[in-house]
Design a protein around this motif. Sequence first.
Motif, short mmCIF file in Angstrom:
data_model
loop_
_atom_site.label_atom_id
_atom_site.label_comp_id
_atom_site.label_asym_id
_atom_site.label_seq_id
_atom_site.Cartn_x
_atom_site.Cartn_y
_atom_site.Cartn_z
N THR A 180 39.80 37.47 33.35
CA THR A 180 39.27 37.44 31.99
C THR A 180 40.32 38.02 31.06
O THR A 180 41.29 38.67 31.51
N ILE A 181 40.13 37.85 29.78
CA ILE A 181 41.06 38.42 28.81
C ILE A 181 41.05 39.95 28.88
O ILE A 181 42.07 40.60 28.63
N LEU A 182 39.90 40.52 29.23
CA LEU A 182 39.78 41.98 29.32
C LEU A 182 40.53 42.55 30.52
O LEU A 182 40.84 43.74 30.55
N SER A 183 40.80 41.72 31.51
CA SER A 183 41.54 42.18 32.69
C SER A 183 42.96 41.65 32.70
O SER A 183 43.63 41.66 33.73
N GLY A 184 43.43 41.19 31.53
CA GLY A 184 44.79 40.66 31.46
C GLY A 184 44.94 39.37 32.25
O GLY A 184 46.01 39.09 32.79
N TYR A 185 43.86 38.59 32.32
CA TYR A 185 43.85 37.31 33.05
C TYR A 185 44.24 37.47 34.52
O TYR A 185 44.93 36.63 35.09
N SER A 186 43.78 38.57 35.10
CA SER A 186 43.98 38.79 36.53
C SER A 186 42.69 39.35 37.13
O SER A 186 41.82 39.83 36.40
N VAL A 187 42.57 39.26 38.43
CA VAL A 187 41.40 39.81 39.12
C VAL A 187 41.63 41.29 39.38
O VAL A 187 42.60 41.66 40.06
N GLY A 208 35.29 49.98 19.32
CA GLY A 208 34.39 48.88 19.63
C GLY A 208 34.89 48.03 20.78
O GLY A 208 34.11 47.60 21.63
N ALA A 209 36.21 47.80 20.81
CA ALA A 209 36.79 47.01 21.89
C ALA A 209 36.59 47.71 23.24
O ALA A 209 36.25 47.07 24.25
N VAL A 210 36.80 49.03 23.25
CA VAL A 210 36.62 49.79 24.49
C VAL A 210 35.16 49.78 24.92
O VAL A 210 34.83 49.50 26.09
#
Length: 565
Positions: free
Chosen positions: A419-426, A18-20
């Motif tokens: 975002t949290i999904l990008s590890g807080y990076s762009v 689900g997360a993926v």
Amino acid sequence: MRMIRNRRTLLVALVFLGAVFFGYVIYPQAVMIHGSLQVDGRFSLDHYVRVLDVSHSANTEAVMNSVVVSLLSIFLGGIVGGVLAFTLTQFRFPLGKTLSLMAVVPIALPPLVGVISFLFVFGESGLLPRIIQRMFQLERVPFYLDGLWAIVAVHVYSFNVYFYLFISNSLRQLDGSLIEAASSLGSSQWKTLRRVLLPALRPALVGASVLTFMASMASFSAPLIFGGDRRFLTTQIYATKLNGDMDVAAAQSVLLTLVSVGFFLILTFTSRSRGGAVKTKGSSRMAEMRVSPLLRNILISATVLLIVLELLPIITIVVISFVRESSWTWQVFPTEYTIENYVKLVADPRIFEPIQNSVLMTFLTVVGAILVGVTAAFVIVKGGLGKFRGLIDLLMTLSFAIPGTVVAVSLISAFNKPTILSGYSVLVGTFWILPLAYLIRTYPLVVRATSASLEQLDDSLMEAGETFGASLGRRFRKIALPLILPGIVSGCLLVAISALGEFVSSILLYSYSSRPISMEILSQLRGYNFGAAAAYSVFLLAVILLLAFVSNRLSRGGLGGGVRF
């Protein structure tokens, strides 16, 4: 029967999947759709009105051209694939088995490599038109492929394999007694074809047609190289993005996604339907249609000619890879050959960098596809989901239907800020966004291939391991994995082939330091360094053949697996 008995294990697997799915498939699409509905920070349908406005010639032309090319690709691809399938399954003749293997070669070609090879053979300065010009002492080349028909030709070259594989499989499964019964009742060959053969082949024809339509609508390489001033949906999205109008590009992407996902759903439900299947009692033998000797010879000759035309671009690109730079200009044939193009691939760090990038991206994509795909296959097939199985199966393969151009636009929309999904990076502009894009589109291949193997796995084997006290992990390693390995490997092979030569998403997502092989091929081609571009292409083909060989060795034994959509 249910294999995953531990509810906690099943729950962890479902949370992971689900997360993926929601984090990297649904969320980027949702952000893209939200952007397409915003004008100056307010909800608006203006972007869709602009895209669908028939008075706006660019968008109307893009939609019409894409649909026309897709329909022509289905019609002509069906004819070519049907002729190959009928001839190579119905007739026995010298080299027939060898030609059967060669008929599927185009499916292994990365899209950009196939387009470039066509350009070298059939383009305005291609070998074949110039050879004919020289033979007949003509002032100009008598023909060459360009524009819409060149795109259709490339699509037929690449996608006729769908029809060949689907129709061949159906012909091998069709009971020959049905054909004999029709003949004994006085049915003509045409009536037997129309009343017996075509109804039995209907599911195969529908499946291949839908796949071809999806692939044609999502095609980018051929329209980019051969399209010229003509507009297509994928190239229009690319041009809109380059112009900085991301919201309009998002609206165009949503339109393309709706078309592709719609046809994917048609394919999914058609493949689950039993319509067209002809069942018989007892064992059956392969159907054989009786045709006249003249028609038989015509079909065999046509098949040989088609296979030669399929191999000609590959042979040409291998030859051109040895051409010395700037030595082939006005001449019909290259005059100077060298291995320098290949030496530079490994000796020059700048030239080797794209190879290194593509290999690493492919490795990461395959690892991710194994984690997601095998987990999803186990949950779908052995998770005891009951009536929810079909829904989970559909959701976990849905991303296969999203065109690469749309995946790229959605990732740009979603991950151009931390975002949290990008590890807080762009992620936009980084190396990591490329393998993520590849993974989103390819992990369903592993889901399907592994599921096919798991369907044949006897649950009693795992139950016996459980009886002797083996944990789920140990039972998977010692019992299930050796048996389903062929399915996993076949899925990973398709993932690796797709990732190595990926071009559609890459052209929108790459930066110079993270450029993959496909982008370097395009760069060399634009710089008229044909030998270098061909050398990169041959390297890709060599790696793919090596992967196919290794896959074949690893797949020996175990349970069969295949990719079915």
